[in-house]
Scaffold this active site. Sequence first.
Site, PDB file in Angstrom:
ATOM      1  N   HIS A  12      12.158  -3.005   3.361  1.00 15.58           N
ATOM      2  CA  HIS A  12      12.875  -3.231   4.626  1.00 15.58           C
ATOM      3  C   HIS A  12      13.258  -1.884   5.245  1.00 15.58           C
ATOM      4  O   HIS A  12      13.097  -1.676   6.456  1.00 15.58           O
ATOM      5  CB  HIS A  12      14.100  -4.094   4.332  1.00 15.58           C
ATOM      6  CG  HIS A  12      14.919  -4.441   5.526  1.00 15.58           C
ATOM      7  ND1 HIS A  12      14.372  -4.922   6.696  1.00 15.58           N
ATOM      8  CD2 HIS A  12      16.269  -4.365   5.732  1.00 15.58           C
ATOM      9  CE1 HIS A  12      15.354  -5.138   7.568  1.00 15.58           C
ATOM     10  NE2 HIS A  12      16.496  -4.806   7.012  1.00 15.58           N
ATOM     11  N   HIS A 129      16.406 -19.649  23.712  1.00 18.45           N
ATOM     12  CA  HIS A 129      17.592 -19.572  24.563  1.00 18.45           C
ATOM     13  C   HIS A 129      18.847 -20.175  23.923  1.00 18.45           C
ATOM     14  O   HIS A 129      18.781 -21.145  23.175  1.00 18.45           O
ATOM     15  CB  HIS A 129      17.329 -20.296  25.890  1.00 18.45           C
ATOM     16  CG  HIS A 129      17.057 -21.756  25.681  1.00 18.45           C
ATOM     17  ND1 HIS A 129      18.054 -22.696  25.654  1.00 18.45           N
ATOM     18  CD2 HIS A 129      15.900 -22.420  25.443  1.00 18.45           C
ATOM     19  CE1 HIS A 129      17.528 -23.888  25.431  1.00 18.45           C
ATOM     20  NE2 HIS A 129      16.217 -23.749  25.299  1.00 18.45           N
TER      21      HIS A 129
END
Length: 200
Positions: A12, A129
Amino acid sequence: MRRLIIIGAGGHGKVVADIAMRVGYRDVAFLDDAEGLAECAGLPVVGRASDWGSFPDADFFVAIGDARARERIQRGLGGRAVTLVHPAASVSRRVEVGRGSVVMAGAIVNSDVRIGEGAIVNTGATVDHDCRIGRFAHVSVGSHVAGAVTVGDGTWLGVGSVVSNNVSICGGCMVGAGAVVIGDIKEPGTYVGVPARLLR
Ligand SMILES: CC(C)(COP(=O)(O)OP(=O)(O)OC[C@H]1O[C@@H](n2cnc3c(N)ncnc32)[C@H](O)[C@@H]1OP(=O)(O)O)[C@@H](O)C(=O)NCCC(=O)NCCS
């Protein structure tokens, strides 16, 4: 630009380093507790995680997958963690991304989303959204979160998982790779399968 110190020199961390350099950091180094680790992705490992106080002029980013460890270390930094958004992510102008969070390459975050601090929106993930992504949550590689979803603090959506619209997932959950969440999850735990069910 200031120096960036990334805490966590693992897989990561090296992806985070690429993003940092894409947004303009030139001097990037790591801190990591692994014995004898001198470099990561061609960048130096300059100390252990607890050494962060030795770099008074640096910015920081905590690149540790484990949400609890990420939160503990980020809290210790006292507001010095920066937020990173890959230039190849598509993030609506109406998105708030919290301190210490990262949005990775190819991710799409649509209008009116709020992402808490220390969160990860990983490579190619989409958040549609009106979603709320909690503090120290993780939307893994290729995971898709439909509109108006709430993901609680520290919850991890596994690689390729899907969350249907208007669903709420409480904090402290692990949603397994490829799972499809079609209804609210109110109890912390590990959920797998299609549709996702609690793993006992
Ligand atoms: C869900 C998960 C955390 C479970 O891990 P675990 O607790 O070690 O569980 P195990 O591997 O012991 O599996 C337990 C059972 O669940 C099943 N299982 C595990 N993960 C599953 C998944 N994603 N979908 C369906 N079934 C799953 C196993 O087949 C096993 O079933 P069995 O008891 O009938 O044999 C893990 O499998 C997973 O999906 N991790 C996601 C990793 C990820 O997304 N990384 C992203 C990096 S960006």
